[in-house]
Structures are given as C-alpha cells and as structure tokens.
Design a protein around this motif. Structure first.
Motif, PDB file in Angstrom:
ATOM      1  N   UNK A 220     -18.985   0.687  -8.446  1.00  0.00           N
ATOM      2  CA  UNK A 220     -17.782  -0.527  -8.397  1.00  0.00           C
ATOM      3  C   UNK A 220     -17.922  -1.052  -7.003  1.00  0.00           C
ATOM      4  N   UNK A 221     -16.922  -1.802  -6.591  1.00  0.00           N
ATOM      5  CA  UNK A 221     -16.924  -2.433  -5.344  1.00  0.00           C
ATOM      6  C   UNK A 221     -16.385  -1.790  -4.177  1.00  0.00           C
ATOM      7  N   UNK A 222     -17.017  -1.283  -3.190  1.00  0.00           N
ATOM      8  CA  UNK A 222     -16.545  -0.477  -2.182  1.00  0.00           C
ATOM      9  C   UNK A 222     -15.041  -0.579  -1.634  1.00  0.00           C
ATOM     10  N   UNK A 223     -14.733  -1.940  -1.702  1.00  0.00           N
ATOM     11  CA  UNK A 223     -13.517  -2.539  -1.271  1.00  0.00           C
ATOM     12  C   UNK A 223     -12.543  -2.626  -2.240  1.00  0.00           C
ATOM     13  N   UNK A 224     -12.692  -2.488  -3.531  1.00  0.00           N
ATOM     14  CA  UNK A 224     -11.677  -2.595  -4.320  1.00  0.00           C
ATOM     15  C   UNK A 224     -11.634  -1.289  -5.245  1.00  0.00           C
ATOM     16  N   UNK A 225     -11.069  -0.001  -4.535  1.00  0.00           N
ATOM     17  CA  UNK A 225     -10.831   1.282  -5.567  1.00  0.00           C
ATOM     18  C   UNK A 225     -10.061   1.103  -6.731  1.00  0.00           C
ATOM     19  N   UNK A 226      -9.249   0.126  -6.984  1.00  0.00           N
ATOM     20  CA  UNK A 226      -8.388  -0.026  -8.094  1.00  0.00           C
ATOM     21  C   UNK A 226      -9.317  -0.226  -9.334  1.00  0.00           C
ATOM     22  N   UNK A 227     -10.521  -0.834  -9.175  1.00  0.00           N
ATOM     23  CA  UNK A 227     -11.473  -0.985 -10.115  1.00  0.00           C
ATOM     24  C   UNK A 227     -12.144   0.158 -10.302  1.00  0.00           C
ATOM     25  N   UNK A 228     -11.565   0.850 -11.433  1.00  0.00           N
ATOM     26  CA  UNK A 228     -11.947   2.423 -11.886  1.00  0.00           C
ATOM     27  C   UNK A 228     -12.023   2.597 -13.406  1.00  0.00           C
ATOM     28  N   UNK A 301     -14.363  -3.677  14.153  1.00  0.00           N
ATOM     29  CA  UNK A 301     -13.109  -2.947  13.985  1.00  0.00           C
ATOM     30  C   UNK A 301     -12.790  -2.414  12.678  1.00  0.00           C
ATOM     31  N   UNK A 302     -12.313  -1.056  12.674  1.00  0.00           N
ATOM     32  CA  UNK A 302     -12.185  -0.446  11.420  1.00  0.00           C
ATOM     33  C   UNK A 302     -10.511  -0.268  10.984  1.00  0.00           C
ATOM     34  N   UNK A 303     -10.211  -1.047   9.842  1.00  0.00           N
ATOM     35  CA  UNK A 303      -8.817  -1.002   9.627  1.00  0.00           C
ATOM     36  C   UNK A 303      -8.480   0.135   8.802  1.00  0.00           C
ATOM     37  N   UNK A 304      -7.413   0.777   9.256  1.00  0.00           N
ATOM     38  CA  UNK A 304      -6.998   2.229   8.903  1.00  0.00           C
ATOM     39  C   UNK A 304      -5.419   2.177   8.543  1.00  0.00           C
ATOM     40  N   UNK A 305      -5.081   2.123   7.291  1.00  0.00           N
ATOM     41  CA  UNK A 305      -3.909   1.708   6.697  1.00  0.00           C
ATOM     42  C   UNK A 305      -2.719   2.657   7.499  1.00  0.00           C
ATOM     43  N   UNK A 306      -3.080   3.916   7.523  1.00  0.00           N
ATOM     44  CA  UNK A 306      -1.844   4.851   8.166  1.00  0.00           C
ATOM     45  C   UNK A 306      -2.006   5.076   9.533  1.00  0.00           C
ATOM     46  N   UNK A 307      -2.920   4.500  10.033  1.00  0.00           N
ATOM     47  CA  UNK A 307      -3.194   4.611  11.666  1.00  0.00           C
ATOM     48  C   UNK A 307      -2.305   3.660  12.574  1.00  0.00           C
ATOM     49  N   UNK A 308      -1.981   4.121  13.812  1.00  0.00           N
ATOM     50  CA  UNK A 308      -1.201   3.473  14.595  1.00  0.00           C
ATOM     51  C   UNK A 308      -1.949   3.122  16.124  1.00  0.00           C
ATOM     52  N   UNK A 355     -16.880   6.753   4.006  1.00  0.00           N
ATOM     53  CA  UNK A 355     -15.833   6.325   3.196  1.00  0.00           C
ATOM     54  C   UNK A 355     -15.282   4.933   3.679  1.00  0.00           C
ATOM     55  N   UNK A 356     -16.376   4.185   3.894  1.00  0.00           N
ATOM     56  CA  UNK A 356     -15.773   2.632   4.298  1.00  0.00           C
ATOM     57  C   UNK A 356     -16.033   1.691   3.347  1.00  0.00           C
ATOM     58  N   UNK A 357     -15.098   0.621   3.201  1.00  0.00           N
ATOM     59  CA  UNK A 357     -15.686  -0.697   2.600  1.00  0.00           C
ATOM     60  C   UNK A 357     -16.585  -1.175   3.279  1.00  0.00           C
ATOM     61  N   UNK A 358     -17.779  -1.555   2.864  1.00  0.00           N
ATOM     62  CA  UNK A 358     -18.963  -1.927   3.437  1.00  0.00           C
ATOM     63  C   UNK A 358     -18.826  -3.315   4.269  1.00  0.00           C
ATOM     64  N   UNK A 359     -19.304  -3.519   5.102  1.00  0.00           N
ATOM     65  CA  UNK A 359     -19.014  -4.943   5.983  1.00  0.00           C
ATOM     66  C   UNK A 359     -19.394  -6.291   5.139  1.00  0.00           C
ATOM     67  N   UNK A 360     -18.988  -7.382   5.724  1.00  0.00           N
ATOM     68  CA  UNK A 360     -19.553  -8.586   5.070  1.00  0.00           C
ATOM     69  C   UNK A 360     -20.985  -8.816   4.837  1.00  0.00           C
ATOM     70  N   UNK A 409     -15.098  -6.908   8.853  1.00  0.00           N
ATOM     71  CA  UNK A 409     -14.266  -6.773   7.585  1.00  0.00           C
ATOM     72  C   UNK A 409     -14.699  -5.424   6.845  1.00  0.00           C
ATOM     73  N   UNK A 410     -14.129  -4.334   7.864  1.00  0.00           N
ATOM     74  CA  UNK A 410     -14.511  -3.048   7.436  1.00  0.00           C
ATOM     75  C   UNK A 410     -13.133  -2.289   7.424  1.00  0.00           C
ATOM     76  N   UNK A 411     -13.082  -1.672   6.589  1.00  0.00           N
ATOM     77  CA  UNK A 411     -11.922  -0.621   6.439  1.00  0.00           C
ATOM     78  C   UNK A 411     -12.259   0.738   6.095  1.00  0.00           C
ATOM     79  N   UNK A 412     -11.427   1.719   6.379  1.00  0.00           N
ATOM     80  CA  UNK A 412     -11.566   3.292   5.829  1.00  0.00           C
ATOM     81  C   UNK A 412     -10.899   3.067   4.661  1.00  0.00           C
ATOM     82  N   UNK A 413     -11.421   3.697   3.513  1.00  0.00           N
ATOM     83  CA  UNK A 413     -10.597   3.978   2.132  1.00  0.00           C
ATOM     84  C   UNK A 413     -10.742   5.262   1.772  1.00  0.00           C
ATOM     85  N   UNK A 414      -9.405   5.747   1.102  1.00  0.00           N
ATOM     86  CA  UNK A 414      -9.268   7.218   0.686  1.00  0.00           C
ATOM     87  C   UNK A 414     -10.316   7.412  -0.725  1.00  0.00           C
ATOM     88  N   UNK A 415     -10.595   6.470  -1.365  1.00  0.00           N
ATOM     89  CA  UNK A 415     -11.402   6.341  -2.698  1.00  0.00           C
ATOM     90  C   UNK A 415     -12.324   5.244  -2.527  1.00  0.00           C
TER      91      UNK A 415
END
Length: 440
Positions: A220-228, A301-308, A355-360, A409-415
């Motif tokens: 799949x695409x590591x930045x699009x976990x909806x594609x399953x 920078x790592x974008x983490x949806x549930x972080x503050x 568990x990262x979305x790979x960089x640009x 454009x890195x992000x941490x993803x749960x899947x």
C-alpha cells in the motif's frame, strides 16, 4: 374502433420499443450522434450523450451511469469549450478522428486528435467499462484502440482505468476537478502521479502540494492506511521502466464505485453506490485529518495526531525556531542536535523510527536489488544521504530506498506505516542505543 385510451397505450409502447431498438453502443464513419441521441454500452451500464450540468445551459458531450437514477457524469469531452446551442454533432471525420462540431459555432470544438495512423474503417464504441474507444471496425474484441477516453480522464477514476504516467510515450493520466457543479472546465485541484525516484502521488491545489501519498511499499501507500484489502475492490500499483500507475477493479459486477477529485470539498473521494438508499455513499477520502495536509511540521518534524503539540521533533532533533514552535507556528520544523560527522570522518549511524509515513521522495534514489545492509552502506558513502529503508516490505523486505537533503512531510500512523532509518552523528547515537538499526 379502439378506445382512445387503448390507442394512447399502444403509441407509448411503440415509442418505448423504438427507443430501445435504436439504442446502440457504436458509431461508424458514415454516422453521427446529434444532441438528443445517445450511445449506450451493451450491458446498459453507461451512456454517452449531450448534457447541461447543474443550472448551466451550456451543452457538453459526456459519459454518465445509465443504470442508476442519480445522473453522475464520469467523463466530459469538451470541458474547455462548451456548446451554446443544441446543435452539437459527434462524428468520425475522413482522417479517422473523432470530432465534435457545433452548428452555430461553425467549427470543431473538440477532437480525439490521435497521433496514431488513421483507420480504414473506424468505429467509435462505448464499452461496458465506461471507456469510449476509437478502433478498427473489425477488431471489436482485440483491445487495440487508436484512441480511448480512459487515457484522458476528467475528474473521475473508474475501475480498469490507469492513473499514472507512461514513461515511454509521456502520456500523463491525471485527474482534474470540475470548477463547480455547474462548470466542468478544469479547476485548480489536481491528482497526479509523481514518477521520480521512488514514485508517489500528489494532490495539488494550484501549484502547491496539498496532499502526498508517500511511496508504494509493495502492499500500500504508507501515507494512506485507508487503502486496504476489502470486499468491494482490489487494486495494484505497477512500476516498470515503461509505466507507473495505480489501477483498481471491482470484486463484484453488481458493485458500483468511483474515485473523484472534488473541488467543492477539496478532497479526493471514493464513493460506492447504495441501492437501498438510492444514493452515493462516501467510502473514504483524503486529506482525512490535520496530519494528512502536506508538510505540516516542517523538516524532521513528526506529525502525531493525538499528541500535544501535534508536531514533535524526531529524536535527535530540536525546534529550529523555539519561540515560533511554542507559539504554534510549526512550519520551520526541526534541526539536528549535533551535526553529522561525515565531513570530519568521525562516522555516523542510524536511528530506526517505526510506523511512519515515509518522507517526500522528490530527492530520493531506489535500487530494487539491494538488501538492507547494502542500502545502509550505500547511504553512508554519501554525505548528503539522510535516511534509508526497504523499497518493498513484503516477505521481510527487499530493495533499497534512500533519501537526500531534509526529510519532510513525516507523520506517525497507527496502521500502514513503515520503518525508516534516519542518519545521526556518532556522538548523538549513544543516547538512543535501543533504537539503533545496527551498532554504529
């Protein structure tokens, strides 16, 4: 004498059957299609004809679903030049091209304009897939076409349609949104494949990247976990020396599903048809959340949806502009705690992030035959190399993908995420020994 009501019923039946018998999926050289007439695919799935979108009075030649009650247009021929009357005429000219004429406008408003050799007995046909094709008359089932609408999509990707680039011919099958529901001319929202080094797709808003998929990892695409995997459609990604494209097919003929790039919602959306509610259901879309938008957190920078805060610097990095970072201005990203030792010959190593979305991948390089140890060594040979990982994660991983310059454009993803080994100075690595990919 028959009663008037009986004669009325007979007249309507005759009209119905005459319309049914006139329905055809092909148009020959000696024929034309006028506004008010249509072509219908053999199985009745799709229809080609003239239409006016929304509240507009302009006329366009398009293809829509025939077998659902909600008129949904999936392709438009003359989206840049509307016809302002009802005298549009579709035909094949003597050169074997498909052309659209307007009586009042007095010229050709659209043409298939194929660069291939002209046909002797050309026929245009609307296939059950929704593909409008121009072919030789005696080659109905050959799959050989001089021109096809699937090569020139508008805003919709249908099953069996390639989305991507033919590297040999330069054909770029990208999707561009309608300007509005009343205007199918190209908007500024574009979905396109980026064929560089490690291919990925982008959604552009104007000239700026709006969303990025991350590269294909074999599954799949590591930045699009909806594609399953699912029971509605199957999909594949093809990456060869000649072509790079994504394609999907429906699991059941009874299913109806489409992907559309939508200027109104600023999303790329997948819809499925629901017979029970007689409506389109939104199945998935991107961008889906804050971290989906391109480069929210800047370099490293790592974008983490549930972080503050939602943006966190990778280990070994600190905010480049601390005051701005603390105030919520995150685009400057992060910088290294310690400079790399490559130029001083002191040696570097790598931290593994999971568990990262790979960089640009704009500045990246790929070798499909290398193993991961060779990949690591290759990266260390170049002072500009900043990270590496497996090109394909199937069966334990294979191939090599390496990055140069800043990682963005890195992000941490749960899947659906992937491991990434990021280059660090030897002096930095002692603090994170448990996270090392190998001993430096």
């Amino acid at each position: 004498m028959y009663p008037l009501s009986f004669m009325f019923v007979i007249a309507n039946l005759l009209l119905f059957f005459s319309q049914f018998s006139d329905a055809t999926d092909t148009l020959a050289l000696s024929q034309s299609l006028a506004d008010g007439s249509t072509l219908v695919s053999k199985d009745g799935s799709f229809e080609l004809g003239f239409f006016s979108p929304g509240s507009s009075r302009n006329r366009y030649l398009g293809i829509w679903y025939k077998n659902i009650p909600v008129k949904t247009v999936v392709w438009v021929a003359n989206r840049n030049i509307p016809i302002n009357d009802t005298f549009g005429l579709l035909m094949i000219n003597n050169s074997g091209y498909l052309i659209l004429r307007s009586k009042n406008m007095g010229n050709v408003v659209w043409s298939s304009n194929s660069t291939k050799a002209a046909l002797k007995s050309p026929v245009v046909q609307l296939l059950d897939s929704g593909n409008l094709v121009l072919r030789e008359g005696n080659r109905e089932n050959s799959g050989i076409y001089i021109w096809q609408s699937f090569d020139y999509p508008t805003d919709t990707l249908l099953p069996g349609m390639k989305f991507g680039v033919n590297l040999k011919t330069g054909l770029d099958r990208r999707l561009t949104s309608w300007k509005s529901t009343d205007d199918p001319s190209p908007g500024d929202f574009v979905w396109k494949m980026q064929p560089h080094g490690n291919p990925e797709y982008n959604i552009l808003k104007g000239s700026k990247i709006y969303f990025r998929s991350a590269p294909w990892n074999g599954i799949s695409y590591s930045g699009n976990p909806q594609l399953r995997s699912n029971n509605i459609f199957n999909f594949s990604f093809v990456n060869t020396e000649e072509e790079i494209y994504y394609i999907y097919y429906l699991e059941k003929k009874s299913e109806i599903s489409r992907i559309v790039i939508n200027q109104t919602s600023n999303r790329r959306e997948r819809y499925t048809w629901d017979e029970a509610s007689v409506s389109w259901n939104l199945y998935a879309y991107v961008p889906n959340d804050y971290c989906d938008f391109y480069n929210r957190c800047g370099p490293y920078g790592n974008c983490i949806g549930d972080a503050s805060p939602i943006c966190q610097c990778l280990k070994g990095f600190v905010p480049k502009s601390p005051d701005q970072w603390n105030s919520g201005a995150l685009s400057d990203g992060c910088k290294r705690n310690r400079s790399l030792g490559c130029s001083e010959g002191t040696g570097d190593g790598f931290l593994k992030f999971r568990g990262l979305k790979l960089p640009d991948t704009t500045y990246s390089w790929v070798n499909k035959s290398m193993n991961l140890e060779e990949c690591r060594a290759k990266c260390l040979q170049n002072c500009s190399c900043t990270a590496y990982t497996s090109f394909d994660i199937r069966e334990g991983g294979s191939g090599c993908a390496i990055w140069f310059n800043d990682l963005i454009d890195i992000r941490e993803t749960s899947s659906g995420g992937q491991d990434l080994c990021v280059r660090m100075s030897a002096s930095e690595l002692g603090m994170y020994y448990s996270d090392l990919d190998v001993t430096p």
